[in-house]
Scaffold this motif. Structure first.
Motif, mmCIF file in Angstrom:
data_model
loop_
_atom_site.group_PDB
_atom_site.id
_atom_site.type_symbol
_atom_site.label_atom_id
_atom_site.label_comp_id
_atom_site.label_asym_id
_atom_site.label_seq_id
_atom_site.Cartn_x
_atom_site.Cartn_y
_atom_site.Cartn_z
ATOM 1 N N PRO A 106 -11.234 -4.355 -1.022
ATOM 2 C CA PRO A 106 -10.000 -3.807 -1.593
ATOM 3 C C PRO A 106 -9.648 -2.475 -0.950
ATOM 4 O O PRO A 106 -10.534 -1.726 -0.502
ATOM 5 N N VAL A 107 -8.349 -2.168 -0.906
ATOM 6 C CA VAL A 107 -7.892 -0.906 -0.330
ATOM 7 C C VAL A 107 -7.613 0.125 -1.413
ATOM 8 O O VAL A 107 -7.342 1.288 -1.120
ATOM 9 N N GLY A 108 -7.670 -0.309 -2.669
ATOM 10 C CA GLY A 108 -7.428 0.603 -3.781
ATOM 11 C C GLY A 108 -7.600 -0.133 -5.087
ATOM 12 O O GLY A 108 -8.090 -1.275 -5.128
ATOM 13 N N SER A 109 -7.174 0.503 -6.163
ATOM 14 C CA SER A 109 -7.268 -0.111 -7.485
ATOM 15 C C SER A 109 -6.177 0.452 -8.384
ATOM 16 O O SER A 109 -5.574 1.489 -8.088
ATOM 17 N N VAL A 110 -5.924 -0.248 -9.492
ATOM 18 C CA VAL A 110 -4.913 0.189 -10.447
ATOM 19 C C VAL A 110 -5.484 1.335 -11.275
ATOM 20 O O VAL A 110 -6.457 1.162 -12.003
ATOM 21 N N ASP A 111 -4.868 2.491 -11.146
ATOM 22 C CA ASP A 111 -5.339 3.686 -11.846
ATOM 23 C C ASP A 111 -4.686 3.836 -13.218
ATOM 24 O O ASP A 111 -5.315 4.313 -14.159
ATOM 25 N N ILE A 135 -6.821 -3.767 -5.512
ATOM 26 C CA ILE A 135 -5.605 -4.004 -4.734
ATOM 27 C C ILE A 135 -6.010 -4.281 -3.294
ATOM 28 O O ILE A 135 -6.838 -3.556 -2.717
ATOM 29 N N TYR A 136 -5.408 -5.320 -2.693
ATOM 30 C CA TYR A 136 -5.725 -5.722 -1.330
ATOM 31 C C TYR A 136 -4.492 -5.624 -0.438
ATOM 32 O O TYR A 136 -3.355 -5.686 -0.914
ATOM 33 N N GLN A 137 -4.748 -5.475 0.850
ATOM 34 C CA GLN A 137 -3.652 -5.531 1.812
ATOM 35 C C GLN A 137 -2.937 -6.873 1.662
ATOM 36 O O GLN A 137 -3.557 -7.921 1.564
ATOM 37 N N GLY A 138 -1.599 -6.838 1.641
ATOM 38 C CA GLY A 138 -0.803 -8.048 1.477
ATOM 39 C C GLY A 138 -0.354 -8.306 0.063
ATOM 40 O O GLY A 138 0.504 -9.169 -0.165
ATOM 41 N N ASP A 139 -0.899 -7.576 -0.906
ATOM 42 C CA ASP A 139 -0.494 -7.767 -2.292
ATOM 43 C C ASP A 139 0.936 -7.278 -2.524
ATOM 44 O O ASP A 139 1.390 -6.322 -1.880
ATOM 45 N N VAL A 140 1.633 -7.935 -3.464
ATOM 46 C CA VAL A 140 2.961 -7.514 -3.890
ATOM 47 C C VAL A 140 2.897 -7.178 -5.375
ATOM 48 O O VAL A 140 2.479 -8.017 -6.186
ATOM 49 N N ILE A 141 3.299 -5.969 -5.729
ATOM 50 C CA ILE A 141 3.265 -5.495 -7.106
ATOM 51 C C ILE A 141 4.692 -5.469 -7.634
ATOM 52 O O ILE A 141 5.598 -4.951 -6.979
ATOM 53 N N GLU A 142 4.885 -6.022 -8.825
ATOM 54 C CA GLU A 142 6.202 -6.026 -9.467
ATOM 55 C C GLU A 142 6.063 -5.543 -10.905
ATOM 56 O O GLU A 142 5.130 -5.926 -11.608
ATOM 57 N N ALA A 160 2.884 5.288 -7.161
ATOM 58 C CA ALA A 160 3.319 4.858 -8.484
ATOM 59 C C ALA A 160 4.696 4.223 -8.381
ATOM 60 O O ALA A 160 5.578 4.744 -7.688
ATOM 61 N N VAL A 161 4.880 3.093 -9.054
ATOM 62 C CA VAL A 161 6.179 2.408 -9.069
ATOM 63 C C VAL A 161 6.532 2.064 -10.511
ATOM 64 O O VAL A 161 5.657 1.846 -11.352
ATOM 65 N N SER A 162 7.835 2.026 -10.793
ATOM 66 C CA SER A 162 8.279 1.720 -12.152
ATOM 67 C C SER A 162 9.723 1.241 -12.125
ATOM 68 O O SER A 162 10.382 1.231 -11.080
ATOM 69 N N GLU A 163 10.219 0.865 -13.309
ATOM 70 C CA GLU A 163 11.616 0.491 -13.528
ATOM 71 C C GLU A 163 12.050 -0.688 -12.666
ATOM 72 O O GLU A 163 12.909 -0.571 -11.804
ATOM 73 N N ASP A 164 11.422 -1.851 -12.916
ATOM 74 C CA ASP A 164 11.809 -3.082 -12.234
ATOM 75 C C ASP A 164 11.571 -2.967 -10.734
ATOM 76 O O ASP A 164 12.436 -3.308 -9.924
ATOM 77 N N ALA A 165 10.376 -2.497 -10.357
ATOM 78 C CA ALA A 165 10.056 -2.224 -8.955
ATOM 79 C C ALA A 165 9.414 -3.434 -8.278
ATOM 80 O O ALA A 165 8.796 -4.282 -8.933
ATOM 81 N N ARG A 166 9.552 -3.487 -6.943
ATOM 82 C CA ARG A 166 8.853 -4.476 -6.109
ATOM 83 C C ARG A 166 8.269 -3.740 -4.914
ATOM 84 O O ARG A 166 8.998 -3.198 -4.079
ATOM 85 N N LEU A 167 6.942 -3.723 -4.830
ATOM 86 C CA LEU A 167 6.214 -2.996 -3.789
ATOM 87 C C LEU A 167 5.278 -3.951 -3.064
ATOM 88 O O LEU A 167 4.546 -4.712 -3.703
ATOM 89 N N ALA A 168 5.282 -3.905 -1.717
ATOM 90 C CA ALA A 168 4.349 -4.689 -0.906
ATOM 91 C C ALA A 168 3.415 -3.749 -0.157
ATOM 92 O O ALA A 168 3.853 -2.752 0.420
ATOM 93 N N ILE A 169 2.121 -4.074 -0.170
ATOM 94 C CA ILE A 169 1.118 -3.330 0.601
ATOM 95 C C ILE A 169 1.012 -4.031 1.952
ATOM 96 O O ILE A 169 0.225 -4.962 2.143
ATOM 97 N N ASP A 170 1.815 -3.619 2.911
ATOM 98 C CA ASP A 170 1.909 -4.324 4.186
ATOM 99 C C ASP A 170 0.669 -4.130 5.049
ATOM 100 O O ASP A 170 0.120 -5.079 5.597
ATOM 101 N N GLU A 171 0.272 -2.894 5.219
ATOM 102 C CA GLU A 171 -0.879 -2.585 6.078
ATOM 103 C C GLU A 171 -1.586 -1.353 5.535
ATOM 104 O O GLU A 171 -0.954 -0.378 5.124
#
Length: 264
Positions: A106-111, A135-142, A160-171
């Motif tokens: 994993p490249v990180g974790s949910v804090d 959290i792994y590379q390539g994951d998409v968080i919504e 940190a993301v919020s309010e109907d967000a879409r985030l991709a961990i590309d690399e």
């Protein structure tokens, strides 16, 4: 977490159409609505790209076999670049694979987590996000409209993301022995707050965030962004902001704000 107000760093949280097939006839394809950029599920179906959005389903015929992969441009100028498509598209072939991270760390974790949020892995599997989840590379968080997620990465970066967000961990590449590496993220919508860790302290090319209106190179900083309005604010440090036409400017003054204009 992701916030709207920046005064004195006391930030407060904010709270069926018919199917259609589009042809590629140039460097860009016009989308009928901006919801296909922000809200559509992207799927690779052979050589075609399928966008399943709230206004219906669009198929871009031959998208992945085109000699020059086109930009997908909404009426307001927001653009799904080929890079953004690659960040968020999944394929049935990936769905058929079992999700195994035995050979990947994993490249990180949910804090932190509040409200509803999900994570989509490269194999297409979807999980509800929980505290401490890796959290792994390539994951998409919504996140839902009232949801917020803060990710802590192994180099001490936080996103940190919020309010109907879409985030991709590309690399995400990090060498702890030299405290160097690179990070590439994509955010299609919502609010975000990014705090640099050991990566990206000096070179803005080491950390990049792509959005449908432009991109941000980060150098040792805390920034806040609203992808829906295109506004990017420096809370601390400096960033380089680039629009879709390649124009760029550097922001290095506390609370200085730029607005990315997708129409140029």
């Amino acid at each position: 977490m992701a916030y709207k107000n920046f005064d004195d760093l006391s930030l407060s949280p904010t709270s069926g159409a018919a199917n259609e097939t589009l042809q590629i006839n140039g460097p860009s394809v016009d989308l009928p609505d901006a919801s296909y950029v922000k809200d559509a599920a992207l799927e690779r179906d052979g050589a075609d790209l399928v966008l399943d959005g709230p206004q219906g389903t669009l198929t871009i015929e031959g998208y992945f076999s085109a000699a020059e992969t086109p930009d997908l441009v909404a009426p307001n100028g927001e653009t799904l670049t080929p890079e953004l498509v690659n960040s968020f598209a999944r394929s049935p072939a990936q769905y058929a694979q079992s999700h195994s991270m035995n050979d990947e760390s994993p490249v990180g974790s949910v804090d932190e987590i509040s409200g509803e949020a999900t994570i989509t892995h490269l194999d297409g599997s979807v999980e509800h996000i929980t505290q401490g989840m890796p959290i792994y590379q390539g994951d998409v968080i919504e996140t839902a409209a009232d949801g917020a997620v803060n990710i802590a990465f192994i180099d001490e970066t936080s996103f940190a993301v919020s309010e109907d967000a879409r985030l991709a961990i590309d690399e995400y590449v990090y060498d702890p022995s030299t405290e160097s590496g690179s990070q590439d993220f994509s955010v299609l919508k919502g609010m975000f707050v990014f705090t640099s860790g050991l990566i990206g302290r000096d070179d803005p090319d080491d950390v990049n965030i792509d959005t449908p209106s432009g991109s941000i190179g980060i150098r040792g900083t805390i920034i806040a962004g609203n992808v829906d309005t295109g506004e990017i604010t420096v809370v601390e440090g400096a960033i380089v902001v680039r629009d879709l036409s390649g124009h760029e400017m550097t922001l290095a003054t506390q609370f200085e704000t730029a607005k990315l204009d997708p129409t140029g």
